[in-house]
Write an enzyme that holds these catalytic residues in place. Structure first.
Site, PDB file in Angstrom:
ATOM      1  N   HIS A 289      -1.910   1.607  10.429  1.00  0.00           N
ATOM      2  CA  HIS A 289      -3.059   0.602  10.166  1.00  0.00           C
ATOM      3  C   HIS A 289      -4.009   1.343   9.048  1.00  0.00           C
ATOM      4  O   HIS A 289      -4.056   0.487   8.045  1.00  0.00           O
ATOM      5  CB  HIS A 289      -3.627  -0.037  11.374  1.00  0.00           C
ATOM      6  N   GLU A 290      -4.222   2.287   9.309  1.00  0.00           N
ATOM      7  CA  GLU A 290      -5.269   2.906   8.378  1.00  0.00           C
ATOM      8  C   GLU A 290      -4.812   3.133   6.917  1.00  0.00           C
ATOM      9  O   GLU A 290      -5.333   2.888   5.621  1.00  0.00           O
ATOM     10  CB  GLU A 290      -5.929   4.383   8.911  1.00  0.00           C
ATOM     11  N   HIS A 293      -4.683   0.413   4.732  1.00  0.00           N
ATOM     12  CA  HIS A 293      -5.751  -0.116   3.835  1.00  0.00           C
ATOM     13  C   HIS A 293      -5.610   0.895   2.541  1.00  0.00           C
ATOM     14  O   HIS A 293      -6.156   0.400   1.410  1.00  0.00           O
ATOM     15  CB  HIS A 293      -7.085   0.526   4.606  1.00  0.00           C
ATOM     16  N   GLU A 377      -8.056  -6.526   7.162  1.00  0.00           N
ATOM     17  CA  GLU A 377      -7.645  -6.020   8.572  1.00  0.00           C
ATOM     18  C   GLU A 377      -6.296  -6.678   8.965  1.00  0.00           C
ATOM     19  O   GLU A 377      -5.438  -5.821   9.405  1.00  0.00           O
ATOM     20  CB  GLU A 377      -8.622  -6.341   9.672  1.00  0.00           C
TER      21      GLU A 377
HETATM   22 ZN   LIG Z   1      -8.738  -1.583   9.731  1.00  0.00          ZN
END
Ligand SMILES: [Zn+2]
Length: 438
Positions: A289-290, A293, A377
């Site tokens: 997930h990171e 970004h 997100e």
């Molecule tokens: Zn995030």
């Protein structure tokens, strides 16, 4: 100009500022009380999508924690507005400036007085915030079992962060003040360039020098996990300088993972609290997930937006600093010509007034920023689901919500205004069903 022309522009500005401050106060209170009522109303029952996955006791703990923090938040809103009013229209900044003028005079061409003004302002604000910070850590966090800090660690942190702040902040402030006085009408452009350079430097210094003052960073020892994460990084085409575990448990039971640094100096940092709680699948999904970004260019976009906004901010400050109504309208007498014939600069006053005014007007843009962040997100979640396991990400989110006592039932309007992350129910709805709970 000052003195006989105080009516139109400065009074108008006073009224606009006072109005913005009032509207902001009412809006903040209204949103905060909506959130409190909404959470209290849904306390009795685990919301249906989470039934069987989150125990009732955990749901109620999250509600109580949210309510406790929210009630303190009401106090903070009131105090913040009172402090902004106290510094400006009630004459606090003016009184401080006059006192320091009498004390320090024009020694050092006024630079000393201006630096003293900035430092005193920061220190006084810090002191005003201190009781609430203490209460937050040692009463609220303590009551819910999150605080791991002793008073001596807290004091050591305070001392260290004040020293680091002074070491970095004072030279920067002196350089900006010097530019304001010496670089002509385009000083703000130079100051902006300096500010950008300072931020980039900080991104390199922070992981290498500053963060280790507060925490220990050990290379990730778990070989299996290490290989797995290295494979994920390679798969996503991501270069990092190392995987580290941080002793977050020294201060708090809250878990986290983040990237830090710049360019090739990027590192991945896991809180030890996170590693203890999540399975390797879940850790991999959280990291993916990171990475999302980065790969979806959120970090780059956010930095470009911040750079552009700060350029606009400096340009605005460059103009405001030359307007007498900006000072008079906010309750400050600009420094006059001295008996010696030299003009005392007003640059520190302009900086402080700007810092006081920007959050009041900027508050109304919060929903835009939060909305953009929530969209990012979702994109990062989708990236994680593609590169790792979406089901593992879902179960990690559930665990993190439970462990951090984040409410599952926030007020929808409060979410739209403030939440940088979508509420759990919305994120989980877009992911596969969570893996079996361990
Ligand atoms: Zn995030």
């Amino acid at each position: 100009m000052i003195g006989h022309d105080t009516f139109s522009p400065s009074l108008a500005f006073t009224l606009v500022f006072a109005l913005a401050l009032c509207v902001q106060l009412l809006l903040k209170f209204w949103l905060a009380t909506r959130q409190l009522r909404h959470v209290a109303r849904h306390r009795a029952q685990v919301p249906p999508p989470f039934a069987g996955r989150i125990p009732l006791a955990a749901h109620q703990k999250a509600a109580d924690y949210t309510l406790a923090k929210g009630r303190q938040g009401l106090l903070e809103i009131a105090l913040g507005t009172a402090v902004a009013l106290g510094w400006t229209l009630l004459g606090g900044l003016d009184a401080l400036n006059q006192a320091l003028l009498a004390l320090v005079g024009e020694r050092g061409g006024g630079l000393l007085q201006q630096l003293a003004l900035l430092a005193a302002f920061v220190l006084i604000n810090g002191l005003i915030d201190l009781p609430l910070t203490l209460y937050q850590t040692f009463v609220i966090e303590q009551r819910f079992g999150f605080n791991r800090m002793t008073l001596s660690l807290w004091l050591a942190d305070l001392l260290k962060s004040t020293l680091v702040g002074a070491l970095l902040g004072l030279p920067l402030a002196a350089a900006v003040l010097w530019l304001m006085g010496a670089a002509g009408t385009l000083w703000w452009l130079w100051a902006w360039a300096l500010w950008m350079g300072f931020n980039l430097l900080l991104m390199v210094l922070y992981p290498m020098v500053i963060a280790p003052l507060f925490n220990k960073f050990m290379p990730l020892a778990d070989e299996a996990l290490r290989q797995r994460i290295t494979a994920l990084l390679a798969r996503c085409g991501f270069a990092a300088q190392g995987l580290f575990v941080m002793d977050g448990s020294r201060r708090s039971a809250h878990g986290n993972a983040y990237f830090t640094g710049l360019g090739a100096a990027k590192r991945v940092v896991f809180f030890d609290t996170l590693l203890q709680r999540l399975t390797p699948d879940e850790i991999e999904a959280v990291l993916a997930h990171e990475l999302g970004h980065f790969k979806r260019h959120h970090i780059g976009k956010r930095m470009v937006a911040l750079f552009a906004m700060s350029l606009a901010g400096f340009a605005l400050l460059g103009w405001l600093a030359t307007q007498p109504w900006f000072y008079a309208g906010l309750g400050v007498r600009p420094n006059f010509m001295l008996a010696s014939g030299s003009q005392m600069p007003n640059d520190a006053l302009a900086l402080l007034l700007f810092a006081l005014v920007v959050p009041v007007f900027g508050y109304f843009f919060a929903p835009l920023w939060a909305g953009l962040s929530r969209r990012h997100e979702f994109e990062a979640d989708a990236y994680a689901a593609a590169q790792a396991s979406g089901a593992a990400l879902a179960s990690a989110l559930l665990k993190l919500h439970e462990d951090n006592a984040s409410t599952l039932t926030p007020d929808p309007l409060y979410v739209r205004f403030y939440y940088s992350h979508p509420p759990a129910v919305e994120r989980l709805a877009r992911l596969p069903a969570p893996a079996a709970i361990s």
